[in-house]
Design an enzyme around this catalytic site. Structure first.
Site, PDB file in Angstrom:
ATOM      1  N   GLY A  87       3.366   4.513   5.421  1.00 58.84           N
ATOM      2  CA  GLY A  87       3.239   3.043   5.485  1.00 58.84           C
ATOM      3  C   GLY A  87       4.589   2.390   5.693  1.00 58.84           C
ATOM      4  O   GLY A  87       5.621   3.059   5.833  1.00 58.84           O
TER       5      GLY A  87
ATOM      6  N   ASP B 227      -6.543  11.151   1.069  1.00 58.47           N
ATOM      7  CA  ASP B 227      -6.668   9.974   0.213  1.00 58.47           C
ATOM      8  C   ASP B 227      -6.285  10.322  -1.236  1.00 58.47           C
ATOM      9  O   ASP B 227      -6.675  11.380  -1.743  1.00 58.47           O
ATOM     10  CB  ASP B 227      -8.146   9.529   0.265  1.00 58.47           C
TER      11      ASP B 227
ATOM     12  N   SER C 257       3.852  -6.137  -7.358  1.00 56.16           N
ATOM     13  CA  SER C 257       4.092  -7.263  -6.459  1.00 56.16           C
ATOM     14  C   SER C 257       4.338  -8.544  -7.230  1.00 56.16           C
ATOM     15  O   SER C 257       3.776  -8.737  -8.312  1.00 56.16           O
ATOM     16  CB  SER C 257       2.867  -7.431  -5.545  1.00 56.16           C
TER      17      SER C 257
ATOM     18  N   TYR D 218      -6.570  -8.643  -4.798  1.00 56.85           N
ATOM     19  CA  TYR D 218      -5.420  -7.758  -4.554  1.00 56.85           C
ATOM     20  C   TYR D 218      -4.404  -7.929  -5.679  1.00 56.85           C
ATOM     21  O   TYR D 218      -3.995  -6.962  -6.324  1.00 56.85           O
ATOM     22  CB  TYR D 218      -4.768  -8.072  -3.204  1.00 56.85           C
TER      23      TYR D 218
ATOM     24  N   LYS E  44      -3.039  -5.304  -8.964  1.00 58.48           N
ATOM     25  CA  LYS E  44      -1.649  -4.993  -9.346  1.00 58.48           C
ATOM     26  C   LYS E  44      -1.435  -5.267 -10.833  1.00 58.48           C
ATOM     27  O   LYS E  44      -0.784  -4.502 -11.541  1.00 58.48           O
ATOM     28  CB  LYS E  44      -0.661  -5.796  -8.495  1.00 58.48           C
TER      29      LYS E  44
ATOM     30  N   TYR F 244       7.641  -6.300  -5.929  1.00 58.99           N
ATOM     31  CA  TYR F 244       8.258  -6.685  -4.659  1.00 58.99           C
ATOM     32  C   TYR F 244       8.031  -8.164  -4.382  1.00 58.99           C
ATOM     33  O   TYR F 244       6.938  -8.664  -4.667  1.00 58.99           O
ATOM     34  CB  TYR F 244       7.610  -5.971  -3.477  1.00 58.99           C
TER      35      TYR F 244
HETATM   36  C1  WQD Z   1       4.409 -15.919   3.737  1.00 60.63           C
HETATM   37  C2  WQD Z   1       4.417 -17.418   4.038  1.00 60.63           C
HETATM   38  C3  WQD Z   1       2.245 -18.358   4.439  1.00 60.63           C
HETATM   39  C4  WQD Z   1       1.407 -16.301   8.187  1.00 60.63           C
HETATM   40  C5  WQD Z   1       1.695 -11.523   0.627  1.00 60.63           C
HETATM   41  C6  WQD Z   1       1.285 -10.836  -0.667  1.00 60.63           C
HETATM   42  C7  WQD Z   1       2.444 -10.092  -1.250  1.00 60.63           C
HETATM   43  C8  WQD Z   1       2.967  -9.146  -0.234  1.00 60.63           C
HETATM   44  C9  WQD Z   1       3.410  -9.922   1.003  1.00 60.63           C
HETATM   45  C10 WQD Z   1       2.075  -6.941  -0.356  1.00 60.63           C
HETATM   46  C11 WQD Z   1       3.273 -18.148   3.352  1.00 60.63           C
HETATM   47  C12 WQD Z   1       3.127 -18.458   5.676  1.00 60.63           C
HETATM   48  C13 WQD Z   1       2.022 -16.713   7.012  1.00 60.63           C
HETATM   49  C14 WQD Z   1       1.207 -17.231   9.241  1.00 60.63           C
HETATM   50  C15 WQD Z   1       2.263 -18.926   7.929  1.00 60.63           C
HETATM   51  N1  WQD Z   1       1.976  -8.195   0.073  1.00 60.63           N
HETATM   52  N2  WQD Z   1       2.438 -18.011   6.903  1.00 60.63           N
HETATM   53  N3  WQD Z   1       1.653 -18.518   9.072  1.00 60.63           N
HETATM   54  O1  WQD Z   1       1.265 -14.427   1.270  1.00 60.63           O
HETATM   55  O2  WQD Z   1       3.722 -14.717   0.587  1.00 60.63           O
HETATM   56  O3  WQD Z   1       2.627 -12.513   0.316  1.00 60.63           O
HETATM   57  O4  WQD Z   1       2.255 -10.605   1.510  1.00 60.63           O
HETATM   58  O5  WQD Z   1       2.981  -6.381  -0.868  1.00 60.63           O
HETATM   59  O6  WQD Z   1       2.008  -9.390  -2.394  1.00 60.63           O
HETATM   60  O7  WQD Z   1       0.897 -11.824  -1.598  1.00 60.63           O
HETATM   61  O8  WQD Z   1       3.136 -13.327   2.584  1.00 60.63           O
HETATM   62  O9  WQD Z   1       3.771 -13.248   4.952  1.00 60.63           O
HETATM   63  O10 WQD Z   1       1.342 -13.732   4.355  1.00 60.63           O
HETATM   64  O11 WQD Z   1       3.077 -15.465   3.973  1.00 60.63           O
HETATM   65  O12 WQD Z   1       2.663 -20.105   7.796  1.00 60.63           O
HETATM   66  O13 WQD Z   1       0.645 -16.915  10.328  1.00 60.63           O
HETATM   67  O14 WQD Z   1       4.208 -17.592   5.444  1.00 60.63           O
HETATM   68  O15 WQD Z   1       1.510 -19.568   4.261  1.00 60.63           O
HETATM   69  O16 WQD Z   1       3.750 -19.420   2.950  1.00 60.63           O
HETATM   70  P1  WQD Z   1       2.637 -13.870   1.161  1.00 60.63           P
HETATM   71  P2  WQD Z   1       2.783 -13.889   4.042  1.00 60.63           P
END
Ligand code: WQD
Length: 339
Positions: free
Chosen positions: A11, A59, A125, A150, A154, A178
């Site tokens: 990954g 798995d 996370s 999700y 965690k 993270y």
């Molecule tokens: C970041 C910001 C969106 C896409 C999640 C999980 C976290 C980790 C990372 C696993 C937010 C904005 C996003 C888009 C946008 N996952 N955005 N347009 O939601 O902070 O975290 O992913 O380890 O545990 O919670 O990450 O990258 O989805 O979003 O404006 O097309 O970007 O609204 O503010 P997130 P993200």
């Protein structure tokens, strides 16, 4: 004997951690079912490392396979990445998330106990914090109601680990919370490989920059932040990988029956619009984006207090947001060349 089992090792974070482990003198053993990665990642690892790594396709819920891996390899420690991790998807498929993410940890812990392997670094996370009341958020901040199944898996896994240690086993375990992993190995050989439409911001930006997506939608610019868009702590995946190596080495020095947890972030927050501007700077071209409605489940702002990991593990993020976006863009361009 320096074998480290990496579940989900093909990954995004797992593959970068495999590189960091080899560079630190360890021997990664990978198990991955390729549900959210691709076997081509192993080729990328070979191009970086100059040799193949031992891997098992399968798995972590498969107890027989896990016991086979432990019986065929003298495992010194484990880093557990393998889990489903899409926030939005988890609200649609909660049962898949609970059974996969929780059962795989239980099978792993029982197998480690059977083979007397006691050192584990667990991938958690910042999502366990929900929207913190105070920022930057520190490990002592009480976890809130998870925003998604999700995030709840965690939290539950962290509770399982705490209760397991409280039961008196001689295991030594660290959970790493993270923040937002971004970036790619500078070689461009490995990086984030979202299957289908990216959920996360940076791969959506780089795919838009590469012309694979028509435009990026910014999910809301009416938040209580400097420019109205959400704030996150974007950490380079190479820094994140290094944190895992330091956590593992720290575990090997601890007494038996040990548990602790650490935030892993840069300690800085950036808005979505700042990420876009930084991307335009590194790619030297304008990004096509529009402002759209808020995404349900998003929190407004979060970034890490990193004092604990700085002082206890001697780890600090080295890469900037600009470094991360430069490496993500380089990786995206290499992907386009290969396609
Ligand atoms: C970041 C910001 C969106 C896409 C999640 C999980 C976290 C980790 C990372 C696993 C937010 C904005 C996003 C888009 C946008 N996952 N955005 N347009 O939601 O902070 O975290 O992913 O380890 O545990 O919670 O990450 O990258 O989805 O979003 O404006 O097309 O970007 O609204 O503010 P997130 P993200």
């Amino acid at each position: 004997m320096n074998n480290i089992l990496i579940t989900g090792g093909a990954g995004y974070i797992g593959s970068h951690t495999a590189v960091a482990l080899v560079e630190a003198g360890f021997e990664p053993i990978i198990i991955d079912n390729f549900s959210n990665s691709d076997v081509s990642v192993l080729k990328g690892l070979k191009n970086i490392l100059g040799r193949e790594l031992t891997y098992y396709e399968g798995d972590c819920n498969d107890r027989a396979l896990m016991e086979k891996i432990f019986s065929e390899n003298e495992i010194k420690g484990v880093i557990h990445f393998a889990a489903f991790k899409a926030v939005g998807e988890s609200t649609k498929l909660p049962l898949n998330y609970y059974s996969n993410n929780i059962n795989s940890l239980l099978v792993l812990l029982e197998t480690m106990e059977k083979f007397k392997v006691k050192d584990l670094v667990f991938s958690s996370s910042c999502t366990v914090y929900g929207q913190p009341d105070e920022l930057p958020v520190s490990e002592s901040t009480p976890r809130k109601e998870a925003e998604s199944p999700y995030g709840n898996t965690k939290k539950i896994c962290e509770d399982i680990l705490k209760d397991y240690i409280k039961s008196g086993v001689n295991s030594r375990i660290i959970s790493l919370r993270y923040f937002n992993p971004v970036g790619a190995h500078p070689s461009g050989e490995i990086g984030e490989l979202p299957l289908g439409i990216p959920n996360n911001l940076v791969p959506f930006i780089t795919q838009t920059g590469a012309g694979l997506r028509e435009k990026l939608t910014v999910f809301g610019d009416d938040y209580n932040t400097p420019d109205g868009s959400c704030v996150r702590d974007y950490i380079h995946v190479m820094d994140l990988a290094d944190a895992h190596v330091k956590a593992l080495k720290y575990l090997f020095q601890q007494q038996d029956n040990f548990y602790d947890l650490f935030n892993v972030g840069t300690g800085n927050g950036n808005t979505v619009l700042e990420v876009i501007k930084t991307f335009e700077k590194v790619s030297q071209k304008p990004l096509n984006y529009q402002i759209g409605p808020r995404r349900s489940g998003d929190i407004e702002k979060v970034w890490a207090n990193t004092d604990k990991i700085n002082s206890v593990l001697g780890w600090k993020a080295k890469y900037s947001l600009e470094d991360s976006l430069r490496d993500s863009w380089h990786w995206q361009q290499k992907l386009v060349e290969k396609s």
